[in-house]
Design an enzyme around this catalytic site. Structure first.
Site, PDB file in Angstrom:
ATOM      1  CG  ASN A 198      -0.393  -0.174   2.503  1.00  0.00           C
ATOM      2  OD1 ASN A 198       0.687  -0.762   2.647  1.00  0.00           O
ATOM      3  ND2 ASN A 198      -1.055   0.323   3.531  1.00  0.00           N
TER       4      ASN A 198
ATOM      5  CB  CYS B 281      -2.110   0.255   8.626  1.00  0.00           C
ATOM      6  SG  CYS B 281      -1.121  -0.808   7.570  1.00  0.00           S
TER       7      CYS B 281
ATOM      8  CD  GLU C 122       1.200  -1.001  10.714  1.00  0.00           C
ATOM      9  OE1 GLU C 122       0.095  -1.495  11.062  1.00  0.00           O
ATOM     10  OE2 GLU C 122       1.407  -0.528   9.599  1.00  0.00           O
TER      11      GLU C 122
END
Length: 474
Positions: free
Chosen positions: A151, A281, A247
């Site tokens: 992303n 995210c 993450e």
């Protein structure tokens, strides 16, 4: 065709994987996939480079390389932005912003490379410590495995590479298979800037073929991974005694109190929910709005969402482009339909055309629906009313995730009170959860992961404290 780069040499292979433009579906290149044997060669090469070169390289030289890389990237901003558009489907304006942030990360790392400090320890503070001196210094770890997502193929990669190199480590770089061109160009940029070739080895391959053995290899000293919760959980279980930063995403809550600046909240949360088709995210996935202003907020939010330009990410002015592929768009559409079948209302959007899913606002949702309970990673946001501060906090914390949140209010006492109660790695006041600066500590709690990024904090995680003491002659 592009392939892995080991010791500065590009590998070829008959085993390839196509890369497609997410918007047009056009094949833009092929990846030559590495084997486990080639991975092992890359790790051995990086391990040797760490001990022979990087561990001994002066801080000012590491800083110069990082700064030169930033300068080269700045010169090629448009080239890299167009690459991100083609391989990730990110709108061109957002792609240019990503390149600018990537340049900033490199410059932050260049500055911090010359500021990795330790401390003098007062040895005489302990009984028997008279006549002794002690200090702690930070040493690089060795070989860092950087496993990156699709992303933010440039910026999130540099949040791993730049601090690792600033600290004096060598790196094995495994990018997402969907967006390898940015990684390939970035690796060559580092080498052009003067980084020893073996200090950064690029390995292209699948998770099964190279990802798993990379995580388990005994010459890897740290793993830094951004990606899905299931993969992150597997990495944690396989990593053994290695240092790990994970993450793993979120379903970020944003709380709008009745006294908030609604116009600002509406405008910023359009970006917060729909930037890069929600494939962020910390994308705003759950918006809790106090009942007194719920109807007004929803009306304005729907109206502004309907005005967004959806389509070709290469066109100037496009707000929302495709998702990374049609399979992901289908999955997100199924989540919308599932919620609607269970009683949720689609206030706007919900339509899919191949890889494009229109920005979607849902109401009348409950906490058991996937669009609320899981990470949607799509241009889908749910608007939920609440009565009291305590209720808003309870709703927000009712999640396995805890990455970032946003709180909108003009009451400073309430703002800090709520921020303290939210179970998150970061909380923004009068700003969207989706906002991230590259110099803040960034990471989550609960199943959003552990460890922190942000150049200064990543460097700390990519070094080890060493104590050295001296007993002086009396």
């Amino acid at each position: 065709m592009i392939g892995s780069i080991i010791n500065g040499k590009e590998l070829t292979s008959e085993n390839t994987m196509p890369i497609h433009n997410p918007y047009s579906g056009e094949k833009i290149d092929d990846i030559a996939l590495a084997t486990e044997q080639e991975l092992n060669e890359a790790i051995d090469d990086s391990y040797k480079a760490f001990h022979d070169t990087m561990k001994k390289m002066p801080a000012h030289e590491r800083a110069d390389i990082l700064r030169k890389t930033a300068d080269l990237l700045e010169e090629r901003t448009e080239e890299f932005a167009q690459t991100v558009v083609k391989e990730a489907g990110k709108p061109i304006s957002a792609s240019r912003t990503e390149v600018q942030r990537a340049i900033q990360v490199l410059r932050f790392a260049s500055e911090k490379a010359k500021d990795i400090t330790g401390e003098v320890i007062p040895m005489d503070a302990a009984v028997g410590g008279n006549g002794r001196m002690g200090f702690a210094k930070r040493d690089p770890l060795g070989v860092v495995a950087a496993i990156t997502p699709f992303n933010f193929p440039l910026n999130l990669s540099l949040h791993k590479l730049a601090p690792a190199l600033a600290a004096g480590n060598a790196v094995i770089f495994k990018p997402a298979e969907k967006t390898p061109i940015s990684a390939y160009k970035l690796t060559k940029l580092f080498h052009e800037a003067g980084l020893p070739a073996s200090a950064l080895n690029l390995v292209m391959g699948t998770g099964k073929e190279v990802g798993d053995p990379l995580v388990k290899h005994d010459k890897i000293h740290k793993i830094s991974f951004t990606g899905s919760l299931p993969v992150g959980r597997s990495i944690k279980e396989s990593a053994g005694f290695k240092k790990v930063t994970l993450e793993l995403g979120s379903n970020s809550p944003n709380i709008i109190f009745a006294d908030a600046d609604l116009d600002q909240a509406v405008r910023s949360l359009i970006t917060g929910a729909f930037a890069f088709s929600g494939q962020v995210c910390i994308s705003a996935q759950r918006i809790y709005v106090q009942k007194e202003v719920y109807d007004q907020f929803l009306k304005e939010y729907v109206s502004l969402t309907e005005s967004l330009k959806v389509g070709d990410p290469a066109e100037e002015g496009t707000d929302v482009g495709p998702m990374i592929n049609e399979k992901e768009a289908e999955r997100a559409k199924q989540w919308i339909d599932d919620a609607a079948e269970k009683g949720a209302t689609i206030a706007v959007g919900g339509e899919r055309n191949e890889s494009i899913l229109k920005p979607t606002i849902m109401t009348d949702v409950d906490e058991n629906m996937k669009v609320i309970a899981e990470e949607v990673f799509a241009p889908i946001v749910s608007i939920i009313p609440f009565d009291t501060e305590e209720e808003a906090v309870r709703f927000s914390n009712n999640s396995i995730y805890g990455l970032q949140a946003g709180v909108f209010t003009k009451d400073i006492n309430r703002a800090f009170r709520v921020a303290e109660k939210l179970e998150m790695g970061g909380v923004w006041i009068n700003e969207i959860s989706t906002y991230r600066q590259d110099n803040i500590p960034y990471g989550g709690v609960k199943q959003s992961g552990f460890g922190r990024e942000g150049v200064k904090y990543a460097i700390e995680d990519m070094t080890e404290l060493k104590f050295i003491g001296v007993k002086l002659e009396q």
